[in-house]
Design an enzyme around this catalytic site. Sequence first.
Site, PDB file in Angstrom:
ATOM      1  N   LYS A 170       2.052  -3.183   7.364  1.00 24.73           N
ATOM      2  CA  LYS A 170       2.516  -3.431   5.837  1.00 24.73           C
ATOM      3  C   LYS A 170       3.891  -2.947   5.523  1.00 24.73           C
ATOM      4  O   LYS A 170       4.632  -3.620   4.692  1.00 24.73           O
ATOM      5  CB  LYS A 170       1.483  -2.647   5.126  1.00 24.73           C
ATOM      6  CG  LYS A 170      -0.077  -3.134   5.179  1.00 24.73           C
ATOM      7  CD  LYS A 170      -0.033  -4.615   4.476  1.00 24.73           C
ATOM      8  CE  LYS A 170       0.137  -4.654   3.012  1.00 24.73           C
ATOM      9  NZ  LYS A 170      -0.427  -5.871   2.459  1.00 24.73           N
ATOM     10  N   TYR A 230      -2.042  -0.487  10.949  1.00 25.88           N
ATOM     11  CA  TYR A 230      -2.233  -1.032   9.666  1.00 25.88           C
ATOM     12  C   TYR A 230      -0.724  -0.784   8.795  1.00 25.88           C
ATOM     13  O   TYR A 230      -0.190  -1.838   8.276  1.00 25.88           O
ATOM     14  CB  TYR A 230      -3.443  -0.923   8.952  1.00 25.88           C
ATOM     15  CG  TYR A 230      -3.388  -0.947   7.482  1.00 25.88           C
ATOM     16  CD1 TYR A 230      -3.488  -2.399   6.970  1.00 25.88           C
ATOM     17  CD2 TYR A 230      -3.383   0.018   6.491  1.00 25.88           C
ATOM     18  CE1 TYR A 230      -3.383  -2.641   5.787  1.00 25.88           C
ATOM     19  CE2 TYR A 230      -3.289  -0.585   5.162  1.00 25.88           C
ATOM     20  CZ  TYR A 230      -3.469  -1.570   4.674  1.00 25.88           C
ATOM     21  OH  TYR A 230      -3.386  -1.748   3.396  1.00 25.88           O
ATOM     22  N   THR A 275       1.094  -1.157  -0.067  1.00 23.28           N
ATOM     23  CA  THR A 275      -0.023   0.098   0.031  1.00 23.28           C
ATOM     24  C   THR A 275       0.996   1.172   0.082  1.00 23.28           C
ATOM     25  O   THR A 275       1.972   1.128   0.458  1.00 23.28           O
ATOM     26  CB  THR A 275      -0.841   0.056   1.197  1.00 23.28           C
ATOM     27  OG1 THR A 275      -1.479   1.293   1.409  1.00 23.28           O
ATOM     28  CG2 THR A 275      -0.119  -0.226   2.504  1.00 23.28           C
ATOM     29  N   ASP A 276       0.365   2.433  -0.485  1.00 25.23           N
ATOM     30  CA  ASP A 276       0.934   3.661  -0.612  1.00 25.23           C
ATOM     31  C   ASP A 276       1.060   4.140   0.846  1.00 25.23           C
ATOM     32  O   ASP A 276       1.771   5.231   1.321  1.00 25.23           O
ATOM     33  CB  ASP A 276       0.190   4.697  -1.176  1.00 25.23           C
ATOM     34  CG  ASP A 276      -1.174   5.030  -0.860  1.00 25.23           C
ATOM     35  OD1 ASP A 276      -1.705   4.189   0.208  1.00 25.23           O
ATOM     36  OD2 ASP A 276      -1.827   5.927  -1.768  1.00 25.23           O
ATOM     37  N   GLU A 277       0.194   3.719   2.081  1.00 23.83           N
ATOM     38  CA  GLU A 277       0.269   3.989   3.116  1.00 23.83           C
ATOM     39  C   GLU A 277       1.520   3.973   4.031  1.00 23.83           C
ATOM     40  O   GLU A 277       1.973   4.663   4.935  1.00 23.83           O
ATOM     41  CB  GLU A 277      -0.964   3.412   4.035  1.00 23.83           C
ATOM     42  CG  GLU A 277      -2.243   3.942   3.643  1.00 23.83           C
ATOM     43  CD  GLU A 277      -3.433   3.507   4.423  1.00 23.83           C
ATOM     44  OE1 GLU A 277      -3.206   3.456   5.881  1.00 23.83           O
ATOM     45  OE2 GLU A 277      -4.583   3.750   3.926  1.00 23.83           O
TER      46      GLU A 277
HETATM   47  P1  NAD Z   1      -9.697  -7.557   2.161  1.00 21.70           P
HETATM   48  O1  NAD Z   1      -9.821  -7.361   3.589  1.00 21.70           O
HETATM   49  O2  NAD Z   1     -11.108  -7.163   1.059  1.00 21.70           O
HETATM   50  O3  NAD Z   1      -9.160  -9.071   1.675  1.00 21.70           O
HETATM   51  C1  NAD Z   1      -8.260  -9.490   2.664  1.00 21.70           C
HETATM   52  C2  NAD Z   1      -8.384 -11.119   2.329  1.00 21.70           C
HETATM   53  O4  NAD Z   1      -7.425 -11.747   3.178  1.00 21.70           O
HETATM   54  C3  NAD Z   1      -9.901 -11.593   2.900  1.00 21.70           C
HETATM   55  O5  NAD Z   1     -10.426 -12.699   1.768  1.00 21.70           O
HETATM   56  C4  NAD Z   1      -9.295 -12.300   4.343  1.00 21.70           C
HETATM   57  O6  NAD Z   1     -10.269 -13.374   4.325  1.00 21.70           O
HETATM   58  C5  NAD Z   1      -7.983 -12.743   3.893  1.00 21.70           C
HETATM   59  N1  NAD Z   1      -7.177 -13.174   5.073  1.00 21.70           N
HETATM   60  C6  NAD Z   1      -7.102 -12.215   6.147  1.00 21.70           C
HETATM   61  N2  NAD Z   1      -6.166 -12.516   6.987  1.00 21.70           N
HETATM   62  C7  NAD Z   1      -5.937 -14.253   6.476  1.00 21.70           C
HETATM   63  C8  NAD Z   1      -4.988 -14.874   7.110  1.00 21.70           C
HETATM   64  N3  NAD Z   1      -4.305 -14.993   8.410  1.00 21.70           N
HETATM   65  N4  NAD Z   1      -4.527 -16.117   6.226  1.00 21.70           N
HETATM   66  C9  NAD Z   1      -5.357 -16.081   5.030  1.00 21.70           C
HETATM   67  N5  NAD Z   1      -6.120 -15.174   4.291  1.00 21.70           N
HETATM   68  C10 NAD Z   1      -6.410 -14.140   5.250  1.00 21.70           C
HETATM   69  O7  NAD Z   1      -8.338  -6.656   1.560  1.00 21.70           O
HETATM   70  P2  NAD Z   1      -8.195  -5.852  -0.109  1.00 21.70           P
HETATM   71  O8  NAD Z   1      -8.730  -4.447   0.278  1.00 21.70           O
HETATM   72  O9  NAD Z   1      -8.510  -6.707  -1.046  1.00 21.70           O
HETATM   73  O10 NAD Z   1      -6.499  -5.757  -0.050  1.00 21.70           O
HETATM   74  C11 NAD Z   1      -5.720  -6.688  -0.564  1.00 21.70           C
HETATM   75  C12 NAD Z   1      -4.568  -6.246  -0.379  1.00 21.70           C
HETATM   76  O11 NAD Z   1      -3.953  -5.215  -1.069  1.00 21.70           O
HETATM   77  C13 NAD Z   1      -4.032  -6.394   1.221  1.00 21.70           C
HETATM   78  O12 NAD Z   1      -2.503  -6.739   1.144  1.00 21.70           O
HETATM   79  C14 NAD Z   1      -3.703  -4.457   1.398  1.00 21.70           C
HETATM   80  O13 NAD Z   1      -2.878  -4.367   2.194  1.00 21.70           O
HETATM   81  C15 NAD Z   1      -3.498  -4.198  -0.183  1.00 21.70           C
HETATM   82  N6  NAD Z   1      -3.997  -2.974  -0.767  1.00 21.70           N
HETATM   83  C16 NAD Z   1      -5.212  -2.472  -0.769  1.00 21.70           C
HETATM   84  C17 NAD Z   1      -5.487  -1.630  -0.869  1.00 21.70           C
HETATM   85  C18 NAD Z   1      -7.323  -1.006  -0.942  1.00 21.70           C
HETATM   86  O14 NAD Z   1      -7.562  -0.035  -1.499  1.00 21.70           O
HETATM   87  N7  NAD Z   1      -8.101  -1.948  -0.661  1.00 21.70           N
HETATM   88  C19 NAD Z   1      -4.677  -0.803  -1.565  1.00 21.70           C
HETATM   89  C20 NAD Z   1      -3.365  -0.909  -1.802  1.00 21.70           C
HETATM   90  C21 NAD Z   1      -3.120  -2.018  -1.311  1.00 21.70           C
HETATM   91  O1  DAU Z   2      -4.198   3.883   0.299  1.00 18.62           O
HETATM   92  C1  DAU Z   2      -4.336   2.643   0.221  1.00 18.62           C
HETATM   93  C2  DAU Z   2      -5.407   2.027   1.429  1.00 18.62           C
HETATM   94  O2  DAU Z   2      -6.590   2.650   1.127  1.00 18.62           O
HETATM   95  C3  DAU Z   2      -5.206   0.689   1.490  1.00 18.62           C
HETATM   96  O3  DAU Z   2      -3.914   0.060   1.934  1.00 18.62           O
HETATM   97  C4  DAU Z   2      -6.217   0.147   2.666  1.00 18.62           C
HETATM   98  O4  DAU Z   2      -6.310  -1.282   2.951  1.00 18.62           O
HETATM   99  C5  DAU Z   2      -7.711   0.668   2.390  1.00 18.62           C
HETATM  100  O5  DAU Z   2      -8.417   0.468   3.310  1.00 18.62           O
HETATM  101  C6  DAU Z   2      -7.533   2.216   2.172  1.00 18.62           C
HETATM  102  O6  DAU Z   2      -7.097   2.768   3.586  1.00 18.62           O
HETATM  103  P1  DAU Z   2      -7.960   4.235   3.840  1.00 18.62           P
HETATM  104  O7  DAU Z   2      -8.000   4.392   5.176  1.00 18.62           O
HETATM  105  O8  DAU Z   2      -7.511   5.493   3.046  1.00 18.62           O
HETATM  106  O9  DAU Z   2      -9.388   3.906   3.367  1.00 18.62           O
HETATM  107  P2  DAU Z   2     -10.843   4.184   4.026  1.00 18.62           P
HETATM  108  O10 DAU Z   2     -12.079   3.690   3.138  1.00 18.62           O
HETATM  109  O11 DAU Z   2     -11.096   3.317   5.373  1.00 18.62           O
HETATM  110  O12 DAU Z   2     -10.966   5.527   4.207  1.00 18.62           O
HETATM  111  C7  DAU Z   2     -10.802   6.575   3.204  1.00 18.62           C
HETATM  112  C8  DAU Z   2     -10.889   7.938   3.679  1.00 18.62           C
HETATM  113  O13 DAU Z   2     -12.173   8.267   4.073  1.00 18.62           O
HETATM  114  C9  DAU Z   2      -9.974   7.982   4.972  1.00 18.62           C
HETATM  115  O14 DAU Z   2      -9.593   9.506   4.700  1.00 18.62           O
HETATM  116  C10 DAU Z   2     -10.801   8.026   6.030  1.00 18.62           C
HETATM  117  C11 DAU Z   2     -12.206   8.487   5.468  1.00 18.62           C
HETATM  118  N1  DAU Z   2     -13.423   7.874   5.992  1.00 18.62           N
HETATM  119  C12 DAU Z   2     -13.399   6.625   6.015  1.00 18.62           C
HETATM  120  C13 DAU Z   2     -14.597   5.808   6.451  1.00 18.62           C
HETATM  121  C14 DAU Z   2     -14.435   4.159   6.692  1.00 18.62           C
HETATM  122  C15 DAU Z   2     -14.563   8.611   6.507  1.00 18.62           C
HETATM  123  O15 DAU Z   2     -14.575  10.000   6.553  1.00 18.62           O
HETATM  124  N2  DAU Z   2     -15.626   7.911   6.962  1.00 18.62           N
HETATM  125  C16 DAU Z   2     -15.794   6.458   7.144  1.00 18.62           C
HETATM  126  O16 DAU Z   2     -16.820   6.091   7.558  1.00 18.62           O
END
Ligand code: NAD
Ligand code: DAU
Length: 362
Positions: free
Chosen positions: A172, A168, A143-145
């Site tokens: 990562k 988180y 992630t970019d975080e």
């Molecule tokens: P998600 O939470 O939707 O899915 C995570 C999956 O991992 C789920 O199916 C869960 O059951 C599985 N999992 C969790 N713990 C586990 C374990 N101990 N063993 C096996 N499986 C397990 O997540 P996502 O949003 O699809 O993100 C996927 C990946 O991409 C993550 O590594 C996240 O850090 C990264 N990522 C997400 C975003 C985003 O915006 N969602 C952006 C950048 C990177």
């Molecule tokens: O940047 C990549 C990341 O983006 C991934 O690594 C994470 O897995 C993914 O969850 C996401 O993280 P964020 O914290 O940015 O996403 P989230 O959807 O939780 O929140 C987006 C923005 O909105 C953040 O500034 C917090 C705000 N927010 C979020 C929720 C859930 C609100 O204002 N209200 C809310 O209820």
Amino acid sequence: MNKKTILVTGGAGFIGSHVVRRLVTRYPDYTIVNLDKLTYAGNLENISDIENKPNYKFVKGDIVDADFIQELFSREKLTDVIHLAAESHVDRSISNPLEFIRTNILGTVNLLNAAKFSWNCRLGTESSDTESPRRNLFYHISTDEVYGSLGPSGLFTENSPYDPHSPYSASKASSDHLVRAYADTFGLPAVISNCSNNYGPFQFPEKLIPLALNNIRQNKPIPIYGKGENIRDWLFVEDHTLAIDLIFHKGKRSETYNIGGHNEWKNIDLILLLCGIMDRHLKRTAGTSEKLITYVTDRSGHDLRYAIDSSKIDRELGWKPSVKFEEGLEKTVRWYLDNESWLSNITTGNYKMYYEKQYANR
Ligand code: NAD
Ligand code: DAU
């Protein structure tokens, strides 16, 4: 095309399900083993359309269980790993950091150890020679975080220093460092990508866009943290999936690629846009949904701004985001409204029964 047996971890989650679908349908010569623990975020309905394909196999299991992971590598003769399994929600990492440390750090180390052992990785051997053709790859999705928070200007590049703030992002960051350490110390063939915020179908309704969409649908308040001025760079999930496919096939080992949408939005502006789209789709008078916006206590340690410089992946692999935000958001809204049963199965908890119903007797 080479025969490969690829372990995709977290393939029942949001991004993982898109990655599994793409690999299974585009590469019939590959076998895709989807390993997922099915936590609250894992939903096999996300990939029900491909579950009977001959080159697909689902395994329920926990990456934190080292013996099980080693046994899986030996049994399936895995050639590659695309590692997405993680605890992924920042708010949950604030209330329960330990689960993030276990899955995101320990789980990653277990996979690295199994890959190192199974692929016989040692510095000075052919497996560590970056010039010889690659037989195996450990691809870590991050992630970019990890880069922390930006001020009003500037972009994260692959050389930005790590500065994670939430449990988180710290977990990562730690997993990224461990992947690089295994590449440098043991010659593990590895690649990492760091992506910005994804959105699109199958995203669990705890994240901002599907949570807001679901609440608008049900006339419930839309919680906005703080003043809604935090900025995120949004990318349609299928663009991320395409980038993952490209990096998996063409990325240079030991390299990092940043992936982003060149699409920065203040949270409040994004929500106002979404409210307008929802009013139109739900045939409500313009301005109805935005009345649901409710400012709530800010997230602790809330990063102000993320924005990605993705010029490296553009230059080296020819990837650019292709879906415009308004178009991606329209598609997303349409998908959630057309798939209300997917949402209600989550709300009622019925989605948890899918594994027992479909897999118990296999
Ligand atoms: P998600 O939470 O939707 O899915 C995570 C999956 O991992 C789920 O199916 C869960 O059951 C599985 N999992 C969790 N713990 C586990 C374990 N101990 N063993 C096996 N499986 C397990 O997540 P996502 O949003 O699809 O993100 C996927 C990946 O991409 C993550 O590594 C996240 O850090 C990264 N990522 C997400 C975003 C985003 O915006 N969602 C952006 C950048 C990177
Ligand atoms: O940047 C990549 C990341 O983006 C991934 O690594 C994470 O897995 C993914 O969850 C996401 O993280 P964020 O914290 O940015 O996403 P989230 O959807 O939780 O929140 C987006 C923005 O909105 C953040 O500034 C917090 C705000 N927010 C979020 C929720 C859930 C609100 O204002 N209200 C809310 O209820």
